[in-house]
Design a protein around this motif. Structure first.
Motif: not given
Length: 343
Positions: A284-294
């Motif tokens: 899920g974290l990878a799907s939004v682009g990592g911490v920056d995307g989250l």
């Protein structure tokens, strides 16, 4: 047959998209598998732990036939465990850990550990292919109450295949019950007792590692599938509360009054939850682009967790299994919530 479980309704559809879109081609996980996948970079440079289960040291000899209670109200006679098909990753984990992995002939896409990697996939996000299952000539099929569609389950039963349904896990209190149910269906109750004892000891040890006293961090469980535009905040019935609390935290969604499983993420809901840390699944974290995307998801950056970039990430294939590897999940939560000060 189909009953709303922990990831119900729209969440099941999102999970189906995510598991086929965010994983590797064969459905194996891109995380560490033992729950030690951090989103904050705390483990940067460390070699990922192998994604494996740890079978009991002695291989049990099944005592069959047995007749067991299925969670859908049926009594099921199991005459052979030579060819087993577990239709969820959590059930597969228990079968392999009991030492009967060599008899498993197929897997669900959420069965991510290495020992099962070469098995054919017959279920994707609770959506079973009856034709694929039957083509493998199973002697026992294990399912849970979210397995479907009902027509596929009926088709397997109509072919004369013993199919045992197990209640899904929602908390740490369900671990022993599920091990018992699977061990009984396989005709290895003594091995089940041994696995329960070992698992309970390890979970107790992991729980004891959580700091005692002091402030308890508020932890929000977010379910993310960026490719499907699904952004959900977990409530009391998300399945994560038990783990968060065992790790010494407070379930921020539950504490803010969310009594159901999930609600769409809004800035208002996150402000009310006010999490000190955010728990996510690694894919899920990878799907939004990592911490920056989250941090670009509305409302996340403004929370105490967002301001501190305090993100806890655990592998999808093990986080909510509540099985033999749950102690590793709990240890990972504790390690990530309370990292050792850098020297």
């Amino acid at each position: 047959m189909r009953r709303p479980g922990l990831l119900a309704g729209a969440l099941l559809s999102a999970l189906a998209l995510a598991l086929t879109g965010c994983g590797t081609g064969d459905g194996t996980s891109t995380g560490t598998g033992d729950g030690t996948n951090t989103g904050t970079g705390q483990a940067a440079g460390a070699a990922p732990a192998p994604d494996r289960v740890e079978p009991l040291t002695s291989t049990p000899a099944p005592r069959l036939p047995v007749t067991v209670d299925s969670a859908d109200g049926r009594r099921v006679e199991v005459r052979s465990g030579d060819r087993i098909v577990p239709l969820t990753g959590s059930l597969g984990e228990i079968v392999f850990t009991l030492g009967l992995g060599p008899h498993v002939v197929a897997r669900d896409i959420t069965t991510t550990f290495e020992q099962a990697a070469k098995l054919p996939v017959v279920t994707r996000a609770h959506d079973v292919s009856a034709e694929s299952v039957l083509s493998l000539k199973p002697t026992l099929v294990l399912a849970d109450t979210s397995t479907g569609p009902a027509e596929a389950v009926d088709q397997i039963r109509a072919a004369g295949i013993p199919l045992v349904v197990v209640e899904p896990a929602k908390s740490l209190a369900d671990v022993d019950r599920r091990i018992d149910a699977v061990a009984a269906a396989l005709g290895v109750p003594d091995a089940g007792s041994a696995l329960k004892s070992l698992t309970d000891q390890r979970i107790s040890a992991a729980r004891s590692a959580a700091p005692k006293g002091g402030g308890r961090p508020r932890v929000a469980f977010l379910y993310l599938r960026g490719s499907a535009s699904v952004y959900l905040l977990g409530g009391a019935a998300s399945g994560a509360s038990s783990l968060i609390e065992a790790a010494g935290g407070v379930d921020a969604g539950k504490e803010s009054g969310l009594s159901k499983d999930f609600t769409p993420i809004t800035s208002e809901a996150l402000a009310k939850a006010a999490p000190d840390a955010i728990l996510v699944m690694s894919k899920g974290l990878a799907s939004v682009g990592g911490v920056d995307g989250l941090l670009k998801v509305p409302g996340v950056a403004e929370t105490p967790a967002g301001l501190d970039r305090r993100i806890v990430s655990v592998d999808d294939g093990v986080l909510l299994n509540y099985g033999p590897r749950t102690d590793r999940v709990l240890r990972s939560l504790v390690d990530q919530l309370y990292p050792e000060p850098k020297k």
